[in-house]
Design a protein around this motif. Structure first.
Motif, PDB file in Angstrom:
ATOM      1  N   ARG A 108       0.847  -0.962  -0.026  1.00 52.89           N
ATOM      2  CA  ARG A 108      -0.114  -0.311  -0.038  1.00 52.89           C
ATOM      3  C   ARG A 108       0.986   1.220   0.005  1.00 52.89           C
ATOM      4  NH1 ARG A 108      -3.510  -0.760   4.960  1.00 52.89           N
ATOM      5  NH2 ARG A 108      -1.552  -1.185   5.744  1.00 52.89           N
ATOM      6  N   ALA A 109       0.353   2.320  -0.422  1.00 55.55           N
ATOM      7  CA  ALA A 109       0.962   3.533  -0.834  1.00 55.55           C
ATOM      8  C   ALA A 109       1.352   4.155   0.677  1.00 55.55           C
ATOM      9  CB  ALA A 109       0.368   4.533  -1.369  1.00 55.55           C
ATOM     10  N   GLY A 110       2.303   4.933   1.137  1.00 51.23           N
ATOM     11  CA  GLY A 110       2.629   5.576   2.226  1.00 51.23           C
ATOM     12  C   GLY A 110       2.937   4.878   3.354  1.00 51.23           C
ATOM     13  N   ILE A 111       3.316   3.390   3.337  1.00 52.65           N
ATOM     14  CA  ILE A 111       3.455   2.488   4.347  1.00 52.65           C
ATOM     15  C   ILE A 111       4.870   1.824   4.245  1.00 52.65           C
ATOM     16  CG2 ILE A 111       2.816   0.080   5.257  1.00 52.65           C
ATOM     17  CD1 ILE A 111       0.684   2.428   5.623  1.00 52.65           C
ATOM     18  N   ALA A 112       5.330   1.702   5.187  1.00 56.73           N
ATOM     19  CA  ALA A 112       6.783   1.157   5.336  1.00 56.73           C
ATOM     20  C   ALA A 112       6.565  -0.708   5.851  1.00 56.73           C
ATOM     21  CB  ALA A 112       7.523   1.459   6.762  1.00 56.73           C
ATOM     22  N   TYR A 113       7.410  -1.339   5.156  1.00 53.68           N
ATOM     23  CA  TYR A 113       7.270  -2.761   5.297  1.00 53.68           C
ATOM     24  C   TYR A 113       8.591  -3.598   5.557  1.00 53.68           C
ATOM     25  CZ  TYR A 113       2.918  -2.572   2.851  1.00 53.68           C
ATOM     26  OH  TYR A 113       1.553  -2.504   2.374  1.00 53.68           O
ATOM     27  N   ARG A 114       8.532  -4.148   6.632  1.00 55.31           N
ATOM     28  CA  ARG A 114       9.742  -4.912   7.055  1.00 55.31           C
ATOM     29  C   ARG A 114       9.584  -6.430   6.252  1.00 55.31           C
ATOM     30  NH1 ARG A 114      14.185  -6.167   8.742  1.00 55.31           N
ATOM     31  NH2 ARG A 114      14.582  -7.282  10.563  1.00 55.31           N
ATOM     32  N   PHE A 115      10.788  -6.689   5.777  1.00 53.12           N
ATOM     33  CA  PHE A 115      10.838  -7.985   5.198  1.00 53.12           C
ATOM     34  C   PHE A 115      11.948  -8.887   5.505  1.00 53.12           C
ATOM     35  CE2 PHE A 115      13.236  -5.362   2.421  1.00 53.12           C
ATOM     36  CZ  PHE A 115      14.413  -6.156   1.889  1.00 53.12           C
TER      37      PHE A 115
ATOM     38  N   ARG B 220      16.187  -0.097   2.323  1.00 63.81           N
ATOM     39  CA  ARG B 220      17.421  -0.393   3.015  1.00 63.81           C
ATOM     40  C   ARG B 220      17.499  -1.858   3.554  1.00 63.81           C
ATOM     41  NH1 ARG B 220      20.856   3.288   1.559  1.00 63.81           N
ATOM     42  NH2 ARG B 220      19.848   5.185   1.493  1.00 63.81           N
ATOM     43  N   ALA B 221      18.376  -2.661   3.194  1.00 62.52           N
ATOM     44  CA  ALA B 221      18.413  -3.920   3.360  1.00 62.52           C
ATOM     45  C   ALA B 221      20.008  -4.315   3.685  1.00 62.52           C
ATOM     46  CB  ALA B 221      17.772  -4.912   2.471  1.00 62.52           C
ATOM     47  N   ILE B 222      20.111  -5.581   4.172  1.00 63.29           N
ATOM     48  CA  ILE B 222      21.418  -6.131   4.450  1.00 63.29           C
ATOM     49  C   ILE B 222      21.375  -7.553   3.849  1.00 63.29           C
ATOM     50  CG2 ILE B 222      23.129  -7.145   6.093  1.00 63.29           C
ATOM     51  CD1 ILE B 222      23.143  -3.950   5.954  1.00 63.29           C
ATOM     52  N   SER B 223      22.293  -8.063   3.053  1.00 62.37           N
ATOM     53  CA  SER B 223      22.403  -9.421   2.579  1.00 62.37           C
ATOM     54  C   SER B 223      23.395 -10.000   3.109  1.00 62.37           C
ATOM     55  CB  SER B 223      22.387  -9.450   1.124  1.00 62.37           C
ATOM     56  OG  SER B 223      23.676  -9.136   0.537  1.00 62.37           O
ATOM     57  N   GLU B 224      23.106 -11.450   3.582  1.00 62.62           N
ATOM     58  CA  GLU B 224      24.393 -12.086   3.724  1.00 62.62           C
ATOM     59  C   GLU B 224      24.304 -13.438   2.872  1.00 62.62           C
ATOM     60  OE1 GLU B 224      24.296 -12.011   8.677  1.00 62.62           O
ATOM     61  OE2 GLU B 224      22.202 -12.220   7.750  1.00 62.62           O
ATOM     62  N   ALA B 225      25.297 -13.813   2.529  1.00 61.76           N
ATOM     63  CA  ALA B 225      25.428 -14.971   1.401  1.00 61.76           C
ATOM     64  C   ALA B 225      26.604 -15.595   1.412  1.00 61.76           C
ATOM     65  CB  ALA B 225      25.148 -14.164   0.065  1.00 61.76           C
TER      66      ALA B 225
ATOM     67  N   GLY C  10      15.250  -6.359   5.885  1.00 62.73           N
ATOM     68  CA  GLY C  10      15.307  -4.678   5.756  1.00 62.73           C
ATOM     69  C   GLY C  10      13.947  -4.073   5.405  1.00 62.73           C
ATOM     70  N   ILE C  11      13.998  -2.867   5.206  1.00 61.17           N
ATOM     71  CA  ILE C  11      12.734  -2.120   5.323  1.00 61.17           C
ATOM     72  C   ILE C  11      12.534  -1.475   3.987  1.00 61.17           C
ATOM     73  CG2 ILE C  11      11.710  -0.021   6.089  1.00 61.17           C
ATOM     74  CD1 ILE C  11      12.920  -0.908   9.056  1.00 61.17           C
ATOM     75  N   ILE C  12      11.251  -1.453   3.281  1.00 59.48           N
ATOM     76  CA  ILE C  12      10.934  -0.782   2.117  1.00 59.48           C
ATOM     77  C   ILE C  12       9.769   0.303   2.578  1.00 59.48           C
ATOM     78  CG2 ILE C  12      11.691  -2.385   0.411  1.00 59.48           C
ATOM     79  CD1 ILE C  12       8.591  -3.111   0.022  1.00 59.48           C
TER      80      ILE C  12
END
Length: 142
Positions: free
Chosen positions: A12-19, A49-54, A93-95
């Protein structure tokens, strides 16, 4: 890396999401890098803003994690060049969503690893809303 049916998530517009996602891949042994990203369909992002670990290694083999900051939805290389046939990737992270639409996580190889590229059981992508992205704090903060 997710099944074609059910891999688009409505935002949805205007919303922050954690993933958070965890991907365990089996690939061929041709030299390649692996990238992770989000396909945006109608949705636009204010920020990500996210961090990847691979890591890429044989099963049950100790390997060093490769850590990288991700600041774009486009494919971001998260592994060094490798011929290993197993790769594990975690991204969290968060979008922040500007315009509503759908997002779909994806992986991309720099070259065809020449194998039956499959995501193993236990691979997942989770996403949940955490509030309006333009709010500095929510709750009882002084």
């Amino acid at each position: 890396y997710l099944p074609a049916a059910g891999n688009a998530f409505t935002v949805r517009a205007g919303i922050a999401y954690r993933f958070v996602t965890h991907i365990h891949l089996i690939t061929g042994a041709t030299t390649h890098t692996t990238a992770w990203g989000l396909t945006l369909a109608t949705a636009t992002l204010h920020d990500i803003r996210a961090i990847s670990e691979a890591m890429s290694a044989a099963n049950d083999t100790l390997a060093a994690w490769q850590v990288k900051e991700i600041d774009q939805a486009a494919a971001t290389i998260v592994t060094a060049t490798s011929t290993a046939v197993e790769t594990a990737i975690r991204v969290s992270g968060i979008i922040e969503v500007n315009a509503a639409g759908t997002i779909s996580p994806f992986i991309q190889f720099s070259a065809d690893p020449s194998g039956d590229e499959t995501a193993e059981p236990g691979t997942f992508f989770e996403i949940w809303p955490i509030g309006a992205y333009n709010v500095a704090a929510q709750g009882n903060f002084a």
